[in-house]
Design a protein around this motif. Structure first.
Motif, PDB file in Angstrom:
ATOM      1  N   GLU A 193       1.074  -1.200   0.073  1.00 59.80           N
ATOM      2  CA  GLU A 193       0.045   0.106  -0.236  1.00 59.80           C
ATOM      3  C   GLU A 193       0.922   1.251   0.072  1.00 59.80           C
ATOM      4  N   LEU A 194       0.569   1.984  -0.967  1.00 59.01           N
ATOM      5  CA  LEU A 194       1.348   3.452  -1.014  1.00 59.01           C
ATOM      6  C   LEU A 194       0.531   4.611  -0.438  1.00 59.01           C
ATOM      7  N   ALA A 195       0.890   5.635  -0.666  1.00 54.70           N
ATOM      8  CA  ALA A 195       0.206   6.761   0.243  1.00 54.70           C
ATOM      9  C   ALA A 195      -0.549   7.631  -0.739  1.00 54.70           C
ATOM     10  N   SER A 196      -0.210   7.758  -2.070  1.00 56.50           N
ATOM     11  CA  SER A 196      -1.060   8.500  -2.957  1.00 56.50           C
ATOM     12  C   SER A 196      -0.979   8.239  -4.401  1.00 56.50           C
ATOM     13  N   GLU A 197      -1.944   8.978  -5.014  1.00 53.46           N
ATOM     14  CA  GLU A 197      -1.989   8.422  -6.598  1.00 53.46           C
ATOM     15  C   GLU A 197      -0.542   8.823  -7.178  1.00 53.46           C
ATOM     16  N   GLU A 198       0.078   9.847  -6.712  1.00 54.89           N
ATOM     17  CA  GLU A 198       1.329  10.467  -7.499  1.00 54.89           C
ATOM     18  C   GLU A 198       2.314   9.458  -7.392  1.00 54.89           C
ATOM     19  N   ASP A 199       2.131   8.760  -6.112  1.00 54.82           N
ATOM     20  CA  ASP A 199       3.257   7.764  -5.727  1.00 54.82           C
ATOM     21  C   ASP A 199       3.095   6.537  -6.628  1.00 54.82           C
ATOM     22  N   GLY A 200       1.442   6.253  -6.973  1.00 55.78           N
ATOM     23  CA  GLY A 200       1.532   5.019  -7.913  1.00 55.78           C
ATOM     24  C   GLY A 200       1.883   5.295  -9.355  1.00 55.78           C
ATOM     25  N   PHE A 201       1.789   6.569  -9.811  1.00 52.16           N
ATOM     26  CA  PHE A 201       2.235   6.760 -11.173  1.00 52.16           C
ATOM     27  C   PHE A 201       3.711   6.522 -11.066  1.00 52.16           C
ATOM     28  N   LEU A 202       4.353   6.993 -10.397  1.00 52.92           N
ATOM     29  CA  LEU A 202       5.919   6.813 -10.207  1.00 52.92           C
ATOM     30  C   LEU A 202       6.483   5.307 -10.028  1.00 52.92           C
ATOM     31  N   VAL A 203       5.768   4.572  -9.224  1.00 55.47           N
ATOM     32  CA  VAL A 203       6.032   3.130  -9.137  1.00 55.47           C
ATOM     33  C   VAL A 203       5.618   2.472 -10.389  1.00 55.47           C
ATOM     34  N   PHE A 204       4.419   2.638 -11.042  1.00 51.21           N
ATOM     35  CA  PHE A 204       4.377   2.195 -12.241  1.00 51.21           C
ATOM     36  C   PHE A 204       5.398   2.196 -13.227  1.00 51.21           C
ATOM     37  N   GLU A 205       5.874   3.450 -13.194  1.00 54.19           N
ATOM     38  CA  GLU A 205       7.089   3.690 -14.584  1.00 54.19           C
ATOM     39  C   GLU A 205       8.073   2.898 -13.892  1.00 54.19           C
ATOM     40  N   THR A 206       8.369   3.183 -12.741  1.00 54.31           N
ATOM     41  CA  THR A 206       9.629   2.504 -12.023  1.00 54.31           C
ATOM     42  C   THR A 206       9.720   0.936 -12.038  1.00 54.31           C
ATOM     43  N   LEU A 207       8.494   0.382 -11.905  1.00 51.79           N
ATOM     44  CA  LEU A 207       8.542  -1.201 -11.874  1.00 51.79           C
ATOM     45  C   LEU A 207       9.139  -1.634 -13.387  1.00 51.79           C
ATOM     46  N   ASN A 208       9.015  -0.951 -14.454  1.00 50.96           N
ATOM     47  CA  ASN A 208       9.683  -1.201 -15.674  1.00 50.96           C
ATOM     48  C   ASN A 208      11.044  -1.256 -15.620  1.00 50.96           C
TER      49      ASN A 208
END
Length: 606
Positions: free
Chosen positions: A217-232
């Motif tokens: 679980e992350l804290a925010s949507e913006e963290d989600g965007f960043l993690v989505f890219e970083t997963l790549n």
């Protein structure tokens, strides 16, 4: 993020191990608009069935990465999913199949009042609670909210009024997954008594619900965007299309409504490009080809990084790039259509697909299965439709050059396109894109023609390959033989002679024509190399005339062919002077040579 920096050094993260049962009882999930479509293949579904449903014990199902997008005081929070939506979606699809199987068992009892029938129905109701859940006030919530209408209407609430929305690629993939599990469940309980079926279905459901995931679980949507890219960058299987979608939605706006609009526009691009293809590979290839038709070519693995630098943090740049994709998607959707037809001409806009000769060449490349020239086609269409710097005759010529080259190079001699061929088309596309005058356009076209001409295969090889063309629909052929003797390909070849002589206008529908063996097939052997099947014995007729001729004599056929064939060449004229009842092998072979000469000298000449 600096290379080597752990995500959790910058982003607060907490994690918890949950079973699928915990997930579907105590959480609500939402698939956000930047997420990829549902894409599990049959191989992945089979792994799920074998590893999870047929498991002897609890199965660790991987992780989900989420953030709380909506909090509730006395009910489940909603978690938006960054990673793991394929696993949760697949679990829900399986549970929907089990639910419906319980209903079928219940309906199989002759007496609806039978307690066992009621027990099966109760199990169906219990299973449904993992798909749609109610709060204390009786308000219903889908446990997993997706953007495909099928997911709510078929998976979660089969009693819903159908939206009648046409399924997109993701929806079709969900439908395939459901069909896969329906077949598996049906086969598993086949032959069992109703009581045994209920018990077996309970085991299947139990195994699905016991599977464990780690919910991050992350804290925010913006963290989600960043993690989505970083997963790549961490070796996960994010596609170029996944990353581009995420980039456009994240960078195009910070407003939720605007991001939804971008997501919807992106969805229309994907649907236009996919055209029923299950794999997203076609979307990745389209993005790459579109880029290379406008800018210096980059390798596909390097494209996302280059694109990110282009749009940077400018919302307008993100939207401009989305518009580029929309423009090229309108062209791409027709590029592998062997039945593409001429569009209606408009007096107010320039439309390349309203030019019959252009459409004929696009269709030909689809028949040849040529995609390497797509960047050139994109550039030509844009230059014609967005400027007045290129004439209609030049549009026709460019595509005819490409068609003629690939007829000899690819369709006849089976030469494989190389990176050099692709680079040639990419360079021409960029040169045309950047041309600021009619003279620059003309120079680019002339240079492309010369380069294609200089790369043609050896004439003797192409000549032999043409003479070897045949049509033997009644024979069992290898795949390679079938590709070179398909009806649509041979019809295209024969029609090309008629169009050159202006006997028929461009834009013909090849499906309305029939291929005639002048010397009847009944006189041929079972070898595809028999001259009866060869190009020298073939002509193109209307369907009705082909049926009427049948096994008529040569003299009868010649008279009919003179009136009703697409092209009556001089060799056929010479057959009319013959007194034989059917053409000789020598006559057929002579005509094959004649057509091969004409093909290379005039029809597909560069």
């Amino acid at each position: 993020m600096p290379e080597g920096t752990a995500i959790n050094e910058l982003i607060p993260i907490k994690s918890e191990t949950k079973t699928i049962q915990d997930c579907f009882r105590h959480c609500l999930y939402n698939v956000p608009n930047f997420q990829r479509p549902y894409s599990w293949s049959e191989e992945q579904l089979a792994d799920f069935w074998n590893d999870v449903i047929l498991a002897k014990g609890d199965f660790f199902f991987g992780s989900t990465v989420t953030w709380v997008s909506e909090k509730r005081e006395l009910f489940n929070n909603t978690y938006s999913i960054i990673d793991g939506q394929q696993r949760l979606t697949t679990s829900a699809i399986l549970l929907s199949v089990v639910r419906d199987a319980f209903h079928k068992v219940s309906a199989s009892f002759a007496d609806p009042a039978d307690p066992d029938s009621g027990a099966a129905n109760s199990q169906a109701i219990a299973t449904q609670k993992y798909l749609i859940i109610e709060d204390d006030d009786g308000k219903s919530y889908p446990v997993l909210r997706r953007f495909e209408e099928i997911f709510y209407e078929v998976i979660q609430n089969p009693n819903a009024i159908p939206s009648k929305v046409e399924w997109n690629g993701s929806a079709r993939q969900i439908g395939r997954a459901r069909s896969f599990f329906e077949a598996k469940v049906t086969a598993t309980i086949k032959g069992m008594s109703p009581d045994e079926q209920v018990e077996r279905l309970k085991v299947i459901r139990s195994n699905a619900l016991k599977a464990r995931v780690i919910q991050v679980e992350l804290a925010s949507e913006e963290d989600g965007f960043l993690v989505f890219e970083t997963l790549n960058t961490r070796g996960t299987d994010l596609r170029l299309s996944d990353l581009v979608k995420n980039l456009l939605i994240r960078g195009g706006s910070t407003k939720a409504a605007d991001r939804d609009t971008i997501s919807e526009r992106w969805g229309r691009v994907v649907e236009s490009v996919q055209q029923g293809h299950a794999s997203m590979d076609v979307v990745d290839r389209f993005i790459w080809q579109s880029w290379n038709s406008r800018r210096a070519a980059v390798k596909e693995p390097e494209l996302f990084k280059t694109l990110s630098h282009l749009v940077a943090t400018d919302p307008d740049a993100h939207l401009d790039y989305l518009h580029e994709l929309e423009t090229d998607a309108a062209t791409y959707r027709w590029l592998d259509d062997e039945d593409v037809q001429v569009q209606k001409k408009s007096t107010s806009t320039r439309n390349a697909f309203a030019i019959p000769e252009f459409v004929d060449s696009v269709r030909a490349l689809a028949i040849f299965n040529i995609t390497v020239a797509n960047s050139t086609i994109f550039a030509v269409v844009r230059k014609f439709q967005e400027t007045n710097l290129i004439k209609q005759s030049q549009v026709i010529n460019v595509l005819k050059f490409v068609e003629s080259f690939h007829f000899q190079y690819s369709a006849l001699t089976n030469s494989t396109s190389t990176g050099g061929t692709r680079a040639r088309y990419n360079r021409f596309a960029v040169r045309l894109e950047n041309a600021k005058s009619a003279s620059e356009v003309a120079e680019a076209i002339a240079d492309l023609k010369k380069k294609l001409h200089d790369s043609l295969p050896d004439r003797a090889k192409a000549h032999l390959a043409f003479r070897s063309l045949f049509y033997a629909p009644k024979l069992n052929l290898t795949r390679a033989q079938t590709l070179r003797s398909r009806k649509i390909f041979i019809a295209y070849v024969l029609m090309s002679f008629a169009k050159l002589e202006k006997l028929l206008p461009a834009g013909q529908n090849l499906a309305t024509w029939s291929i005639e063996h002048i010397k009847p097939q009944s006189k041929a052997s079972l070898k595809y190399s028999d001259p009866v099947y060869s190009i020298g014995n073939l002509t193109l007729l209307t369907e009705s005339l082909n049926s009427a001729l049948g096994d008529a004599s040569l003299s009868s056929k010649i008279e009919a062919l003179r009136k009703g064939s697409a092209c009556f060449d001089s060799e056929l004229e010479s057959w009319d002077a013959s007194s034989s009842t059917s053409p000789s092998i020598a006559q057929i072979e002579k005509r094959s040579h004649f057509l091969a000469d004409d093909a290379l000298d005039r029809v597909w000449n560069l």
